[in-house]
Design an enzyme around this catalytic site. Sequence first.
Site, mmCIF file in Angstrom:
data_model
loop_
_atom_site.group_PDB
_atom_site.id
_atom_site.type_symbol
_atom_site.label_atom_id
_atom_site.label_comp_id
_atom_site.label_asym_id
_atom_site.label_seq_id
_atom_site.Cartn_x
_atom_site.Cartn_y
_atom_site.Cartn_z
ATOM 1 N N HIS B 125 179.929 59.267 28.813
ATOM 2 C CA HIS B 125 178.945 60.307 29.130
ATOM 3 C C HIS B 125 177.779 60.123 28.154
ATOM 4 O O HIS B 125 177.981 59.647 27.035
ATOM 5 C CB HIS B 125 179.640 61.655 28.901
ATOM 6 N N ASP B 203 186.421 61.429 23.030
ATOM 7 C CA ASP B 203 185.795 62.532 23.756
ATOM 8 C C ASP B 203 186.818 63.063 24.750
ATOM 9 O O ASP B 203 187.087 62.442 25.781
ATOM 10 C CB ASP B 203 184.538 61.998 24.464
ATOM 11 N N GLN B 206 187.207 65.958 29.316
ATOM 12 C CA GLN B 206 187.867 66.030 30.627
ATOM 13 C C GLN B 206 189.389 66.039 30.504
ATOM 14 O O GLN B 206 190.074 66.355 31.468
ATOM 15 C CB GLN B 206 187.444 64.830 31.494
ATOM 16 N N LYS B 229 185.198 73.908 29.916
ATOM 17 C CA LYS B 229 185.904 73.133 30.946
ATOM 18 C C LYS B 229 187.394 73.477 30.947
ATOM 19 O O LYS B 229 188.126 73.080 31.839
ATOM 20 C CB LYS B 229 185.725 71.632 30.715
ATOM 21 N N CYS B 369 175.473 62.280 34.119
ATOM 22 C CA CYS B 369 175.178 61.986 32.707
ATOM 23 C C CYS B 369 175.845 60.681 32.280
ATOM 24 O O CYS B 369 176.355 60.563 31.176
ATOM 25 C CB CYS B 369 175.615 63.128 31.790
#
Lengths: 126, 412
Positions: B125, B203, B206, B229, B369
């Site tokens: 991203h 990261d 998700q 999220k 993104c």
Amino acid sequence: MDDLYRDYILEHYKRPKNFGELDPHDLEALEHNPLCGDELGVHIRVRDGRIEDLRFHGHGCAISQAAASIASEELKGMSLKDVAELDADWMIDLLGIPVSATRRKCALLNLKVVRGAVTGDRAWPA
Amino acid sequence: MPPVAERTLEVRADFPIFARRFDGRELIYLDSGATSQKPQVVIDALADHLQSHNANVHRGVYALAQEADAAYEEARQKVAAFVGAAAETTIFTKNVTEAINLIAYSWGRANVGAGDAVLITQMEHHANIVPWQVLCRERGATLRYLEVDERGELSLEALDAELARGDVRIVAFAHVSNVLGTINPVAEMTRRIRAAGAISLVDGAQAVPQMGVDLGSLGADFYAWTGHKALGPTGVGVLHGRRELLEQMEPFLTGGDMIASVDFQSASWNELPYKFEAGTPPIAEAVGLGVAVEYLSGLGMENVRAHERALTAYMLERLVEVPGLRVVGPPEAEHRGALASFTLEGIHPHDVAELADRGGVCIRAGHHCAQPLMRCLGVGATARASVGVYNEASDIDALVSALNAGREVFGL
């Protein structure tokens, strides 16, 4: 009949007019729609202060491609001075469909790139 | 239609937004990869905090301030425990972007110099690309990318080869790709990275919302994720870090709350995690996130994953029924997170999303993104449908119907 995806919009999307490269050309510009990553460039040939011919290239949604195709017919023969004064309403009226706030930049990308090529002004048409 | 696996959750009633009607239609929300909807318990927790326990933290002696303090720190405990981390090394940020910037500034500027390399991947991203571009430009370092193969996966051999060059200081990569859905083999990657003397940053934006994450077994030096999220509020992200690294690092943002003492010319830093939390933190948001992770734990993350994997498998199966539709990323649901990015021949993704909306279905379209990845895939944009705990098989059916109806509008 679909409000947005009218027959003539889809026709222009599938078979856009004045798309491709134009060599030699006098003016050119390339712009992106940061929202969706669409890309639209233009080549313009100038004669006696008017757009003699132009070609768009790039990729985008039905609204942005159809808007460029429809505008291209109107822009041919227009004086650079008049092109510099075109505003968002001109494009939206020409397109003839209700354009929501989220699709507005799709509709205006071609005018942004053409005005950018002619005047150097890279602002979104107001 | 084929049944979705037995272990599906039935929690839609917990999410009040689904009671809303849009021109008389139900909300069919397939954009949880962008942000999740919120359960009533989270909304109530936010309201209750603001209504009954609101005061600034860390500075008040009165009873109300102590309540606010306790609520904020209790939230930190819950959030840390949710991913198997310690509270003192769990820092609240604004979002993942801020967490990655924190590392790029505070760790990067002290540890990455001319001739060094930062290694990221082609599936990142922008939040995990741009901070490294800026760092490398500033320090005269090189930014290199691990390639994504045709299955949408990374190669451990390619990682080994990069690490063997001896100049890699940090490797930053997504746990789960927000475009491809690929679940990366984090533990195997961090083991190799550590053995090569480099630092890892994962990261987890998700990943944390959809699968059990145990930082102890993943072995990442830094791990970042975001509240909104994971059924929590916007405005609160989380950074976990290895204690020795966090202790050595200079602060990122400076000002109030992050100091031990301030003199006219200098200041000394507060202890962890406060050293990295300058200014009034997102107190109510953290409290809300604490309740969100409690809610997820109540469902059981293995059940969340099973539910979303079953729905994703169903989605992959149904999407290919649509003529001209091409899904990008790993072909099996087993190897991917709860999303599917796709292109539809003859219809631009932006129009795909608009046409889906006519069927009442919310999906996302664009570059997500991840413009470098889009270039690798050879597309300008994709449409993306992503599922959450509240989705059901009927949502996927509605998407497929909307796509087929959209093809008719386009005369396909």
